[in-house]
Motif scaffolding. Structure first.
Motif, PDB file in Angstrom:
ATOM      1  N   GLU A 107       1.965  -4.587  -2.621  1.00  0.00           N
ATOM      2  CA  GLU A 107       3.030  -3.674  -3.031  1.00  0.00           C
ATOM      3  C   GLU A 107       2.660  -2.920  -4.301  1.00  0.00           C
ATOM      4  O   GLU A 107       3.122  -1.807  -4.531  1.00  0.00           O
ATOM      5  N   ALA A 108       1.806  -3.521  -5.123  1.00  0.00           N
ATOM      6  CA  ALA A 108       1.341  -2.864  -6.351  1.00  0.00           C
ATOM      7  C   ALA A 108       0.153  -1.949  -6.096  1.00  0.00           C
ATOM      8  O   ALA A 108      -0.407  -1.387  -7.026  1.00  0.00           O
ATOM      9  N   ASP A 109      -0.250  -1.786  -4.825  1.00  0.00           N
ATOM     10  CA  ASP A 109      -1.359  -0.902  -4.447  1.00  0.00           C
ATOM     11  C   ASP A 109      -2.668  -1.348  -5.106  1.00  0.00           C
ATOM     12  O   ASP A 109      -3.461  -0.525  -5.562  1.00  0.00           O
ATOM     13  N   ALA A 110      -2.898  -2.655  -5.113  1.00  0.00           N
ATOM     14  CA  ALA A 110      -4.041  -3.221  -5.833  1.00  0.00           C
ATOM     15  C   ALA A 110      -5.253  -3.471  -4.951  1.00  0.00           C
ATOM     16  O   ALA A 110      -6.198  -4.138  -5.370  1.00  0.00           O
ATOM     17  N   PHE A 111      -5.257  -2.938  -3.723  1.00  0.00           N
ATOM     18  CA  PHE A 111      -6.378  -3.155  -2.809  1.00  0.00           C
ATOM     19  C   PHE A 111      -7.180  -1.880  -2.573  1.00  0.00           C
ATOM     20  O   PHE A 111      -7.893  -1.747  -1.574  1.00  0.00           O
ATOM     21  N   ALA A 121      -2.465  -2.524   3.282  1.00  0.00           N
ATOM     22  CA  ALA A 121      -2.605  -3.837   2.645  1.00  0.00           C
ATOM     23  C   ALA A 121      -1.403  -4.727   2.962  1.00  0.00           C
ATOM     24  O   ALA A 121      -1.550  -5.928   3.218  1.00  0.00           O
ATOM     25  N   LEU A 122      -0.212  -4.137   2.960  1.00  0.00           N
ATOM     26  CA  LEU A 122       0.982  -4.910   3.297  1.00  0.00           C
ATOM     27  C   LEU A 122       0.944  -5.384   4.750  1.00  0.00           C
ATOM     28  O   LEU A 122       1.325  -6.512   5.062  1.00  0.00           O
ATOM     29  N   TRP A 123       0.467  -4.524   5.632  1.00  0.00           N
ATOM     30  CA  TRP A 123       0.350  -4.895   7.043  1.00  0.00           C
ATOM     31  C   TRP A 123      -0.577  -6.105   7.193  1.00  0.00           C
ATOM     32  O   TRP A 123      -0.281  -7.066   7.892  1.00  0.00           O
ATOM     33  N   ALA A 124      -1.709  -6.044   6.488  1.00  0.00           N
ATOM     34  CA  ALA A 124      -2.672  -7.146   6.563  1.00  0.00           C
ATOM     35  C   ALA A 124      -2.113  -8.410   5.922  1.00  0.00           C
ATOM     36  O   ALA A 124      -2.340  -9.529   6.410  1.00  0.00           O
ATOM     37  N   ALA A 125      -1.369  -8.260   4.833  1.00  0.00           N
ATOM     38  CA  ALA A 125      -0.801  -9.428   4.156  1.00  0.00           C
ATOM     39  C   ALA A 125       0.231 -10.124   5.035  1.00  0.00           C
ATOM     40  O   ALA A 125       0.270 -11.358   5.109  1.00  0.00           O
TER      41      ALA A 125
END
Length: 303
Positions: A107-111, A121-125
């Protein structure tokens, strides 16, 4: 907090120092310096420093700025990073974070160093949950990914929506300032940029607008409220006398984005705005999520 990182970013950029985003493969808990930053232009207010202030470093923002991320989780992420994580699942397995912590980082766009935007990233998490903890058992060590989902093409997130998400997760954004999306509409309403207040005489009547960073009502101030507003060019401190506060109480207390009309006051080189009229225009922030929303460049810049 909200104000400190915003001030750090603004000061660094004004002095020609690059600021880099929070990232799982580069950030420590605290902010750090990194090598190899190309020199950035110094803003007009600091042109006297051109030629004397050069930096070959950039500021890397720390994981401490990610809302909801525990320091222990961040330190474990850094300690087990090695030469870097190569996927969301790799981070989950090696760092030993729970899914909630991985989602917080997404959510913090850290990837971004993995080429993953916030949605990807959220989808993968969230795909980690059905597997439970099986992959962490010794039986599966070295087995790689137990299942691979079909790739999904997620729609790109509009820039304005990304900025909203940045503020929700980090309280700031390196992508753009929310006010830059609204500047055309604000110009039509004759709203002055904070940077331009320095050219006005004391006593001049002016209208400004900005995100509310700080609200203070000291017990010794006899009902006076002090608010700090921020637009894409800087901050302004607003003084709200008790009578004005009572008239515009709801806007002062609840407004996220305010338009304030008042008189410029200069004291010892510091500019304040003494409020006469306060309007809550927070609904304008809803426009940031529109696909066609695009930020305007700061005053004096093009592109």
């Amino acid at each position: 907090g909200f104000y400190a990182p915003a001030q750090l970013i603004r000061d660094a950029r004004e002095h020609g120092v690059e600021v880099r985003e929070v990232d799982i493969n580069h950030s420590d808990w605290d902010c750090t310096l990194e090598e190899g930053a190309a020199p950035r232009p110094v803003e007009m207010a600091h042109q006297q420093l051109v030629g004397t202030m050069l930096s070959s470093h950039a500021v890397r923002l720390g994981l401490r700025h990610v809302k909801g991320l525990a320091q222990a989780d961040a330190e474990r992420l850094v300690a087990r990073r090695g030469r870097g994580y190569d996927s969301v699942r790799d981070l989950w397995l090696r760092a030993g974070l729970n899914r909630a912590a991985v989602e917080t980082l997404a959510e913090a766009d850290a990837f971004r160093s993995l080429g993953l935007g916030r949605r990807d990233a959220l989808w993968a998490a969230r795909a980690l949950d059905p597997l439970g903890a099986a992959e962490r058992l010794p039986l599966f060590e070295g087995a790689g990914e137990l299942q691979r989902e079909a790739e999904v093409a997620l729609p790109p997130m509009p820039l304005g929506e990304q900025v909203i998400a940045d503020y929700q997760s980090l309280s700031f954004s390196l992508k753009a300032h929310p006010m830059s999306f609204l500047r055309t509409a604000l110009d039509r309403r004759r709203v002055t940029r904070h940077r331009d207040l320095a050219r006005l005489r004391s006593g001049a009547r002016v209208t400004v607008a900005g995100l509310v960073l700080v609200r203070q009502r000291p017990g010794t101030a006899k009902g006076v409220v002090f608010e700090t507003l921020e637009d894409e060019t800087g901050v302004i401190n607003v003084i709200v006398w008790a009578t004005i506060f009572e008239r515009y109480r709801r806007a002062v207390i609840a407004g996220r984005l305010l338009r304030v009309t008042g008189r410029v006051e200069r004291q010892a080189g510091v500019i304040h705005l003494v409020a006469e009229c306060i309007e809550d225009i927070s609904e304008m922030l809803d426009r940031l999520a529109e696909p066609e929303a695009a930020p305007l460049p700061p005053a004096g810049e093009s592109g």
